[in-house]
Enzyme design. Structure first.
Site, mmCIF file in Angstrom:
data_model
loop_
_atom_site.group_PDB
_atom_site.id
_atom_site.type_symbol
_atom_site.label_atom_id
_atom_site.label_comp_id
_atom_site.label_asym_id
_atom_site.label_seq_id
_atom_site.Cartn_x
_atom_site.Cartn_y
_atom_site.Cartn_z
ATOM 1 N N LYS A 156 0.813 -1.216 0.000
ATOM 2 C CA LYS A 156 0.000 0.000 0.000
ATOM 3 C C LYS A 156 0.848 1.267 0.000
ATOM 4 C CE LYS A 156 -2.480 -1.259 3.608
ATOM 5 N NZ LYS A 156 -3.511 -1.229 4.661
ATOM 6 N N CYS A 157 2.134 1.134 -0.221
ATOM 7 C CA CYS A 157 3.066 2.259 -0.233
ATOM 8 C C CYS A 157 2.993 2.975 -1.587
ATOM 9 C CB CYS A 157 4.491 1.730 0.001
ATOM 10 S SG CYS A 157 5.782 2.988 -0.036
#
Length: 156
Positions: A34-35
């Site tokens: 999710k970066c």
């Protein structure tokens, strides 16, 4: 100590020795699906596909220390595969800093400290390791993996 003295755990929970990679150049990267840097998975896969035939192995190590990873190692690996086409080995979610850090990452950061100290500052810190297990270079999270190609070609 060398990189080959450490055990790691694959995404499916099976522990193994890094000795398995003796003689192979490596890219070791802490990841998070999710970066904002997650699109780097595509470049890492591109590098893996291009140089795998010459022995290069890319190893992904998910971490949730920066609160950007899914809840399980299996979910993280599946997301990498379906979203980014990752085929290189992924591992169990681990800490990369602090008292609970994966010992491999303690070693990597000791061998290649960053510009502001040895701690991993963010997801997608990348390490190049040569065929003899020496940590050759550390790259910042924001560095596009394709900018590492010259160094990669030197260790192949």
């Amino acid at each position: 100590m060398s990189i080959y003295d450490y055990d790691v755990t694959s995404e499916d929970g099976k522990s193994y020795s890094m000795e398995k990679y003796r003689g192979h150049p490596l890219i070791i990267v802490n990841t998070a699906t999710k970066c904002g840097f997650a699109p780097q998975f595509k470049q890492l896969e591109e590098i893996y596909q291009k140089y795998e035939g010459q022995g290069l192995i890319v190893l992904g190590f998910p971490s949730n220390q920066f609160k950007q990873e899914l809840s399980s190692s299996e979910e993280a690996a599946q997301s990498c595969r379906t979203t980014y086409g990752v085929s290189f080995p992924m591992h169990k979610i681990n800490d990369v800093n602090g008292k609970k850090a994966l010992p491999l990452f303690d070693y990597l950061t000791e061998q290649a400290p960053g510009t502001l100290g040895s701690a991993i500052k963010w997801n997608f810190t990348k390490f190049i390791v040569d065929k003899e297990g020496n940590v050759v270079k550390r790259y910042a999270p924001k560095t596009n993996p394709l900018k590492m190609v010259d160094e990669i070609e030197q260790v192949i």
